[in-house]
Design a protein around this motif. Structure first.
Motif, PDB file in Angstrom:
ATOM      1  N   MET A 546      28.633 -41.028  -0.846  1.00  0.00           N
ATOM      2  CA  MET A 546      28.653 -42.150  -1.790  1.00  0.00           C
ATOM      3  C   MET A 546      27.598 -43.199  -1.441  1.00  0.00           C
ATOM      4  SD  MET A 546      32.796 -42.576  -2.063  1.00  0.00           S
ATOM      5  CE  MET A 546      32.740 -44.085  -3.041  1.00  0.00           C
ATOM      6  N   GLY A 547      26.930 -43.032  -0.283  1.00  0.00           N
ATOM      7  CA  GLY A 547      25.901 -43.989   0.110  1.00  0.00           C
ATOM      8  C   GLY A 547      26.451 -45.251   0.750  1.00  0.00           C
ATOM      9  N   ILE A 548      27.695 -45.184   1.221  1.00  0.00           N
ATOM     10  CA  ILE A 548      28.317 -46.362   1.839  1.00  0.00           C
ATOM     11  C   ILE A 548      27.935 -46.474   3.313  1.00  0.00           C
ATOM     12  CG2 ILE A 548      30.532 -47.425   2.467  1.00  0.00           C
ATOM     13  CD1 ILE A 548      31.692 -46.129  -0.082  1.00  0.00           C
ATOM     14  N   THR A 549      27.933 -45.335   4.013  1.00  0.00           N
ATOM     15  CA  THR A 549      27.613 -45.336   5.443  1.00  0.00           C
ATOM     16  C   THR A 549      26.728 -44.135   5.759  1.00  0.00           C
ATOM     17  OG1 THR A 549      28.574 -45.552   7.662  1.00  0.00           O
ATOM     18  CG2 THR A 549      29.674 -44.036   6.140  1.00  0.00           C
ATOM     19  N   THR A 550      26.480 -43.917   7.042  1.00  0.00           N
ATOM     20  CA  THR A 550      25.572 -42.843   7.450  1.00  0.00           C
ATOM     21  C   THR A 550      26.301 -41.778   8.268  1.00  0.00           C
ATOM     22  OG1 THR A 550      24.971 -43.967   9.506  1.00  0.00           O
ATOM     23  CG2 THR A 550      23.640 -44.461   7.545  1.00  0.00           C
ATOM     24  N   LEU A 551      25.654 -40.609   8.381  1.00  0.00           N
ATOM     25  CA  LEU A 551      26.216 -39.538   9.204  1.00  0.00           C
ATOM     26  C   LEU A 551      26.357 -39.970  10.658  1.00  0.00           C
ATOM     27  CD1 LEU A 551      24.523 -36.232   7.997  1.00  0.00           C
ATOM     28  CD2 LEU A 551      26.969 -36.728   8.087  1.00  0.00           C
ATOM     29  N   GLU A 552      25.370 -40.740  11.153  1.00  0.00           N
ATOM     30  CA  GLU A 552      25.423 -41.202  12.537  1.00  0.00           C
ATOM     31  C   GLU A 552      26.678 -42.017  12.807  1.00  0.00           C
ATOM     32  OE1 GLU A 552      21.241 -40.299  11.560  1.00  0.00           O
ATOM     33  OE2 GLU A 552      22.797 -41.464  10.577  1.00  0.00           O
ATOM     34  N   GLU A 553      27.031 -42.865  11.855  1.00  0.00           N
ATOM     35  CA  GLU A 553      28.218 -43.699  12.021  1.00  0.00           C
ATOM     36  C   GLU A 553      29.495 -42.865  12.024  1.00  0.00           C
ATOM     37  OE1 GLU A 553      29.078 -47.377  12.306  1.00  0.00           O
ATOM     38  OE2 GLU A 553      27.329 -46.718  13.413  1.00  0.00           O
ATOM     39  N   VAL A 554      29.612 -41.959  11.081  1.00  0.00           N
ATOM     40  CA  VAL A 554      30.810 -41.113  11.009  1.00  0.00           C
ATOM     41  C   VAL A 554      30.936 -40.267  12.266  1.00  0.00           C
ATOM     42  CG1 VAL A 554      31.947 -39.246   9.742  1.00  0.00           C
ATOM     43  CG2 VAL A 554      30.845 -41.110   8.488  1.00  0.00           C
ATOM     44  N   SER A 555      29.815 -39.716  12.740  1.00  0.00           N
ATOM     45  CA  SER A 555      29.836 -38.912  13.973  1.00  0.00           C
ATOM     46  C   SER A 555      30.245 -39.769  15.168  1.00  0.00           C
ATOM     47  CB  SER A 555      28.460 -38.300  14.221  1.00  0.00           C
ATOM     48  OG  SER A 555      28.082 -37.456  13.170  1.00  0.00           O
ATOM     49  N   ARG A 556      29.743 -40.987  15.205  1.00  0.00           N
ATOM     50  CA  ARG A 556      30.029 -41.877  16.342  1.00  0.00           C
ATOM     51  C   ARG A 556      31.511 -42.172  16.481  1.00  0.00           C
ATOM     52  NH1 ARG A 556      30.674 -47.378  16.942  1.00  0.00           N
ATOM     53  NH2 ARG A 556      30.226 -47.769  14.743  1.00  0.00           N
TER      54      ARG A 556
END
Length: 561
Positions: A546-556
């Protein structure tokens, strides 16, 4: 041109419905704020949507916070901070006989006319958000108007003493000197301006480090001379009513300030370290409780969550590590409960936000007021809803479960990595499985992820490694993701603000049976997924798409998933 109210423009553009506007107007009557700001606080409107409507209403251009000046414009007069904050107006720039002024209320001519008369200049009006104008006014005309270098220079002898300082009276004198007061005020106002949740003041052998936690990440802000530590520490201790002579033991205190138009409640913790006391201040906006609409729930999560917290009895748990927003989620649940017809009591350690119409109790273990003892007494207060800050021990867990079975709605938190593990955690505490299955309504596991900055957001094509994250997920063939380049608005981090990702397990009849049979968390998890529970990582990946956050953040934040 026919003047239109902002509410009419919002309705015309389909940004809000009649019910939402009515809600906002009702809240406005209670809080006396501007309707746009009220709707944003309720989560019914975004800042960008409000800005477009304000520009349409007034015909003026809009100025964002990062576009405000870092120094005051040079004028023959300087307006008083009180005037600027009362009328939400701010001089931005002066050039060639023209004064650019940001206003939050373009309808009120008085502040603009006053600045015109005082300066003798022509006025160019631009629009600004109320909170941005207040923050900038505080920074430019309040305590933030003084530079850190000038304050350090002005402290002179105030900070010249070494760490071993036993003259309490001299410590008090230092703490009341203007440069010391201004320096502490500056640290606080800058923290509020930069949306920090915590201030860390840490003494080392030759330096004093100041760090702010912004959007969950620590940022190094200042390196001060080590000699300033006694004066700054003493000032903070006096403000928070701590013993300035005691430097050998940890202390906890609290203070209140008003800065940038916000009433801030600050929790203070001091701990002795090798080179002096480390001080951490947790900043809490007394009106900063989010609305249930702005937590980050999907439509399905919102419906499930709302249905659970409106049950007449049972237990609902929120789980996650420290700093994952568990308490904030419970506070949003309480704000959606009608406290006129229901008695709501909380027991917390500590009380973080003050809620209107809610009876809040602060635990005091030193005098025997623990979660368990407090909860036992609360039940005799004829409550409808009880919030327990945290279930930490077997006694609290047992009383909470029995309270849920005897006609009360219990809301609480646990430290587990996912929703199904909350069941095994209660079992490990000694709560009988049949009691858990009979009382538990649902469990919400959550994490906080940083939101991509809207000012520098850009689209990009993901690499092969990133695409692998979406294996098994329905995604378009030409997958496009988003990230922040970094700009002044987000201090070059690419992120501004945070939102939640969630895993909500409703306790169905099948899961009740599995709990009663003492099945493991993995078995319960699989059954919950088959019943429609979306795991944390999946919810995070949806917010990435949805363009709210990034993959790096979710992975973190989901490494343990």
């Amino acid at each position: 041109m026919l003047y239109q109210r902002i509410g009419e423009i919002l309705l015309k553009n389909g940004l809000i419905d009649e019910d939402g506007l009515a809600r906002g107007l009702e809240e406005q009557k209670r809080n006396k704020g501007r309707i746009g700001s009220v709707l944003i606080e309720l989560g019914l409107l975004s800042e960008d949507e409000l800005l477009k409507c304000l520009c349409e209403q007034s015909g003026f251009d809009f100025l964002r916070r990062h576009e405000y000046p870092e120094t005051r414009p040079e004028l023959d007069f300087q307006p008083a901070l009180k005037f600027l904050k009362n009328y939400k107006v701010l001089p931005i720039a002066s050039e060639n006989g023209l004064l650019k002024v940001a206003v939050a209320d373009p309808v009120d001519p008085y502040p603009v006319e006053t600045l015109r008369a005082s300066s003798g200049l022509k006025i160019e009006v631009v629009l600004g958000l109320e909170k941005d104008i207040l923050e900038a006014a505080e920074a430019l005309y309040g305590g933030g108007a003084v530079s850190m270098d000038k304050l350090i220079e002005g402290m002179g002898e105030s900070g010249s003493a070494g760490f071993e300082y036993d003259d309490v009276e001299h410590l008090k004198d230092m703490a009341h000197e203007a440069p010391v007061i201004n320096m502490v005020n500056l640290l606080l106002s800058k923290a509020v301006e930069r949306r920090a949740s915590d201030i860390h003041i840490e003494p080392f052998e030759d330096e004093l480090h100041v760090r702010y936690r912004i959007d969950g990440m620590l940022n190094h802000i200042e390196t001060l001379p080590r000699k300033l530590h006694p004066a700054i520490a003493s000032r903070i201790k006096i403000m928070s009513k701590l013993n300035i002579a005691e430097r050998r033991l940890p202390q906890d205190g609290r203070l209140k300030i008003k800065t940038a138009g916000k009433d801030m409640d600050i929790r203070v913790s001091t701990v002795p370290t090798l080179y002096g006391e480390s001080i951490v201040m947790r900043l809490l906006d007394s009106k900063g409780v989010l609305s249930i609409n702005s937590v980050g729930f999907s439509t399905r999560h919102m419906e499930l969550f709302t249905s659970m917290i409106t049950q007449p009895h049972g237990m609902f748990l929120v789980t996650g590590p420290t700093g994952s927003g568990k308490s904030t989620t419970l506070y949003t649940a309480l704000t959606s409960i009608d406290t006129v017809v229901k008695k709501v009591v909380t027991i917390e350690d500590p009380v973080e936000y003050y809620l209107k119409g809610v009876n809040q109790i602060h635990v005091k273990p030193k005098i025997g007021l623990t979660f368990a003892n407090g909860l036992r007494s609360i039940v005799r207060q004829d409550p409808d809803v009880i919030m327990v800050g945290e279930i930490r021990d077997a006694e609290t867990a047992d009383i909470a479960v029995h309270s849920a079975l005897t006609g009360h709605l219990i809301l609480s938190t646990l430290h587990t990595n996912d929703a199904p593990s909350a069941v095994t955690r209660l079992q490990d505490m000694g709560v009988e499985s049949f009691l858990i299955s009979s009382s538990l309504l649902g469990v919400l596991a959550q994490r906080l992820v940083r939101v991509i900055c809207q000012e520098c957001k850009e689209e990009y094509a993901p690499g092969a490694g990133e695409v692998q994250f979406f294996a098994g997920t329905a995604v378009p063939e030409s997958l496009k993701l988003f990230r922040g380049r970094g700009c002044n608005a987000c201090e070059n981090t690419g992120y501004r603000g945070r939102t939640g990702i969630f895993e909500l397990m409703a306790v169905s009849e099948e899961i009740k049976q599995l709990i009663a049979e003492r099945k493991g968390a993995n078995v319960i998890r699989q059954a919950a997924i088959e019943k429609g529970m979306r795991p944390l990582r999946e919810d995070g990946l949806e917010k990435v798409l949805m363009g709210i956050t990034t993959l790096e953040e979710v992975s973190r934040v989901t490494l343990d998933q």
